[in-house]
Design a protein around this motif. Sequence first.
Motif, mmCIF file in Angstrom:
data_model
loop_
_atom_site.group_PDB
_atom_site.id
_atom_site.type_symbol
_atom_site.label_atom_id
_atom_site.label_comp_id
_atom_site.label_asym_id
_atom_site.label_seq_id
_atom_site.Cartn_x
_atom_site.Cartn_y
_atom_site.Cartn_z
ATOM 1 N N GLY A 1 -9.543 -17.100 -12.771
ATOM 2 C CA GLY A 1 -8.409 -16.895 -11.884
ATOM 3 C C GLY A 1 -8.836 -16.916 -10.436
ATOM 4 N N ALA A 2 -7.868 -16.748 -9.531
ATOM 5 C CA ALA A 2 -8.140 -16.827 -8.099
ATOM 6 C C ALA A 2 -9.214 -15.818 -7.703
ATOM 7 C CB ALA A 2 -6.867 -16.578 -7.311
ATOM 8 N N GLY A 3 -10.271 -16.297 -7.069
ATOM 9 C CA GLY A 3 -11.350 -15.402 -6.667
ATOM 10 C C GLY A 3 -12.511 -16.173 -6.080
ATOM 11 N N GLU B 1 6.066 -13.610 9.231
ATOM 12 C CA GLU B 1 5.270 -13.192 8.074
ATOM 13 C C GLU B 1 3.781 -13.445 8.283
ATOM 14 O OE1 GLU B 1 9.190 -14.965 6.431
ATOM 15 O OE2 GLU B 1 7.626 -15.545 7.879
ATOM 16 N N ARG B 2 3.009 -12.438 7.967
ATOM 17 C CA ARG B 2 1.560 -12.570 7.958
ATOM 18 C C ARG B 2 1.104 -13.163 6.618
ATOM 19 N NH1 ARG B 2 -1.414 -8.840 11.207
ATOM 20 N NH2 ARG B 2 -0.127 -7.799 12.776
ATOM 21 N N LEU B 3 -0.170 -13.536 6.537
ATOM 22 C CA LEU B 3 -0.715 -14.087 5.302
ATOM 23 C C LEU B 3 -0.574 -13.092 4.158
ATOM 24 C CD1 LEU B 3 -2.209 -16.617 4.203
ATOM 25 C CD2 LEU B 3 -4.346 -15.368 4.590
ATOM 26 N N SER B 4 -0.673 -11.793 4.471
ATOM 27 C CA SER B 4 -0.587 -10.758 3.436
ATOM 28 C C SER B 4 0.764 -10.744 2.741
ATOM 29 C CB SER B 4 -0.862 -9.388 4.057
ATOM 30 O OG SER B 4 0.077 -9.106 5.080
ATOM 31 N N VAL B 5 1.790 -11.285 3.381
ATOM 32 C CA VAL B 5 3.128 -11.343 2.797
ATOM 33 C C VAL B 5 3.327 -12.651 2.035
ATOM 34 C CG1 VAL B 5 5.602 -11.320 3.350
ATOM 35 C CG2 VAL B 5 4.029 -9.860 4.616
ATOM 36 N N LEU B 6 2.561 -13.662 2.402
ATOM 37 C CA LEU B 6 2.755 -15.000 1.841
ATOM 38 C C LEU B 6 1.943 -15.244 0.576
ATOM 39 C CD1 LEU B 6 2.628 -16.994 5.198
ATOM 40 C CD2 LEU B 6 4.673 -16.334 3.915
ATOM 41 N N VAL B 7 0.794 -14.586 0.436
ATOM 42 C CA VAL B 7 -0.064 -14.807 -0.736
ATOM 43 C C VAL B 7 -0.447 -13.469 -1.345
ATOM 44 C CG1 VAL B 7 -0.958 -16.943 0.272
ATOM 45 C CG2 VAL B 7 -2.250 -14.821 0.544
ATOM 46 N N ASP B 8 -0.925 -13.504 -2.593
ATOM 47 C CA ASP B 8 -1.269 -12.268 -3.289
ATOM 48 C C ASP B 8 -2.605 -11.707 -2.809
ATOM 49 O OD1 ASP B 8 -3.322 -13.708 -4.598
ATOM 50 O OD2 ASP B 8 -2.033 -14.157 -6.312
ATOM 51 N N PHE B 9 -2.958 -10.553 -3.346
ATOM 52 C CA PHE B 9 -4.146 -9.829 -2.892
ATOM 53 C C PHE B 9 -5.429 -10.622 -3.134
ATOM 54 C CE2 PHE B 9 -7.352 -6.393 -3.164
ATOM 55 C CZ PHE B 9 -7.070 -5.728 -1.988
ATOM 56 N N GLU B 10 -5.523 -11.269 -4.298
ATOM 57 C CA GLU B 10 -6.732 -12.028 -4.613
ATOM 58 C C GLU B 10 -6.936 -13.166 -3.626
ATOM 59 O OE1 GLU B 10 -8.895 -10.999 -6.860
ATOM 60 O OE2 GLU B 10 -7.531 -9.339 -7.252
ATOM 61 N N ARG B 11 -5.857 -13.792 -3.233
ATOM 62 C CA ARG B 11 -5.974 -14.918 -2.298
ATOM 63 C C ARG B 11 -6.215 -14.446 -0.867
ATOM 64 N NH1 ARG B 11 -3.191 -16.636 -6.614
ATOM 65 N NH2 ARG B 11 -3.617 -18.763 -7.348
ATOM 66 N N GLN B 12 -5.811 -13.237 -0.562
ATOM 67 C CA GLN B 12 -6.198 -12.669 0.735
ATOM 68 C C GLN B 12 -7.714 -12.505 0.811
ATOM 69 O OE1 GLN B 12 -3.748 -9.276 2.260
ATOM 70 N NE2 GLN B 12 -2.522 -9.663 0.412
ATOM 71 N N LYS B 13 -8.312 -12.067 -0.289
ATOM 72 C CA LYS B 13 -9.773 -11.926 -0.329
ATOM 73 C C LYS B 13 -10.449 -13.296 -0.230
ATOM 74 C CE LYS B 13 -9.760 -9.417 -4.146
ATOM 75 N NZ LYS B 13 -10.286 -8.666 -5.298
ATOM 76 N N LEU B 14 -9.846 -14.285 -0.895
ATOM 77 C CA LEU B 14 -10.361 -15.650 -0.804
ATOM 78 C C LEU B 14 -10.351 -16.136 0.640
ATOM 79 C CD1 LEU B 14 -8.808 -17.621 -3.801
ATOM 80 C CD2 LEU B 14 -11.215 -17.605 -3.159
ATOM 81 N N ALA B 15 -9.249 -15.897 1.331
ATOM 82 C CA ALA B 15 -9.106 -16.352 2.715
ATOM 83 C C ALA B 15 -10.168 -15.711 3.596
ATOM 84 C CB ALA B 15 -7.711 -16.020 3.232
ATOM 85 N N ALA B 16 -10.385 -14.416 3.426
ATOM 86 C CA ALA B 16 -11.405 -13.731 4.220
ATOM 87 C C ALA B 16 -12.782 -14.324 3.957
ATOM 88 C CB ALA B 16 -11.395 -12.239 3.899
#
Length: 618
Positions: free
Chosen positions: A604-606, A399-414
């Motif tokens: 919220g997450a952001g 699993e990649r990060l995109s499968v493990l966390v939601d879209f908002e948290r993917q943006k946070l990670a980037a």
Amino acid sequence: MKRAGAWYTETGVQFRVWAPERKRMRLQLFGSNEEFHDMQPVGEGYYELHLNRVPNGTKYKFLPEGETAFPDPASQFQPEGVHGPSAIVDHQYFQWSDLSWKGRAFDELIIYELHIGTFTAEGTFKAAAEKLPELAASGINAIELMPVSEFPGNRNWGYDGTYPYAVHSGYGGPDGLKYFVNAAHENGIAVILDVVFNHLGPEGNYLHEFGPYFTECYVTPWGKAINMDGEWSDGVRNYFSDLVPFWYEEYHLDGLRLDAIHTIYDKGAVHFWELVEQKLKQARQRNGRTFHMIAESDLNSPKVVKSAEYGGYGFDAQWLDDFHHAFYVMLDPAGADRYADFGKVEQVAKAFTDGFVHSGEYVKFRKRRHGASSVGLPGDSFVVFNLNHDQVGNRVGGERLSVLVDFERQKLAAAAIMLSPYVPMLFMGEEYGEDTPFFYFVSHTEEDLIEKVVEGRASEFAEFGWDEQPPNPQEEDTFQRSKIQWEKRNTGKYRVLRDWHSTLIKLRQTHPALRNFNKNDVRVHLLGPQAFVLIRLSADQQVQLACIFNLSDNTVTWTFPEDKPQWTVLLDSAEMQWAEDADAALMRDRHEPTHVSYKASVVGAGVKVLEAADPVQA
């Protein structure tokens, strides 16, 4: 000293092989008429032979003691695989068009790790080169290739390579890699190659037939260690250290990433990495192009990036695993099962301001104290990431990060890696949220070895407590499922995330505060157990960025310092253009005015990035 292998000279081909305990060495040439030639000992365990009029591509093998024939340990091409004959490579045949290329400074790199076999449907250097213009347009300016040395079969991560000098034939061989590097430079992209000096794969590994390349004095996760300090180790040290100028000069590479350097053991007076640094210094003087050395190290030691003259290993940078572990567990609480020593926002703060999170503290995973402080090291001594081949490939489901966390948290990670004071690295497809798995895969031909690999993989995951079995790494389907789907990047949420990464990259490359790698100018203010403000200052102290990270689903508010009455919002992950879909954007528009005073909130997450462009008090 001349390099081992087969090399063209002005008058023919020079064959050279190291076999210090063999009393005789013969050369076998394949062609219309098979030929055998005796080689001459020339001292220090080497045998040599010079032949005139040998065509480029001629196949050959060496016969230790004049008996059984084996491929050249320093083979530069294995067109018939790891068990077949070696082939001579004339590097003057390739026409380079990058002669004006001088490389890129390390602190400006946006690195993109990729695996040639799964990056495209074709799985070749040529097919990968076709994607380079799009990567360049997104702001990516450096490629890190997973290992491409010859390995068994046609699919492998690359860490089972058995010919460190030979480019894998299935990817396109030597000319294929040169074509890729040339195309990358034409697109303004540097190329870094992941290489393995700590072990060689088991299948097709005939080094023991020539000399004591391995030692039983030390043990690695892959078995016997490379003999860097025992009897006859000079030839081994030359064999591996010569690889650095080889890749630099013959393939015009811009750097190397060295796998697991902590498993290379050397107690000699001149450490192996000191020898490498000496040879690289000479190569840099000859070529005049930048060349970067990146280490993967489990030591958490600042000496990795210190010069050899000061007792270090001489690397330019090292991977910062602690940054990944600390931030990932905050994004995905389930990650605490994998990284039990992480999970506090204070550790995330330390990762941003110091580097190593474990810098001498007791670590439960290791059952001892671990690491040393990296406070004094500049930020561009580290490479940070949210994902790499190990992090995704060593999960049972790939699993990649995109499968493990939601879209908002993917943006946070980037945002975390792009706004950090470190050099960021993405894993192929991460920039658009690729959600195909990336598994571990092999294609061995020896049945006993296949069985051991499959059983070993299952046992490894069992130790981590996974309930399911990993896919069989030997099966073709495991490899095919790991290929990314490039066309996704231009549609829907994938396009949004792709553009989010591009915007972050542009901000990173142009904003003076993000071009400052002095960690003394990095601050972190905690806003509770799941939120913080990352402060970045420009080198002249005149511009300040405040990056508010909220990893929770609640609202967090940061009140500005009294001497900063007004801030400009540069980037806000809550803006409608960054929404996963249009309906979500209408329901969750949290965008504030361009200019804000006294305080800013993230609902919220952001993440929100603000700028105060006035003098800053130290």
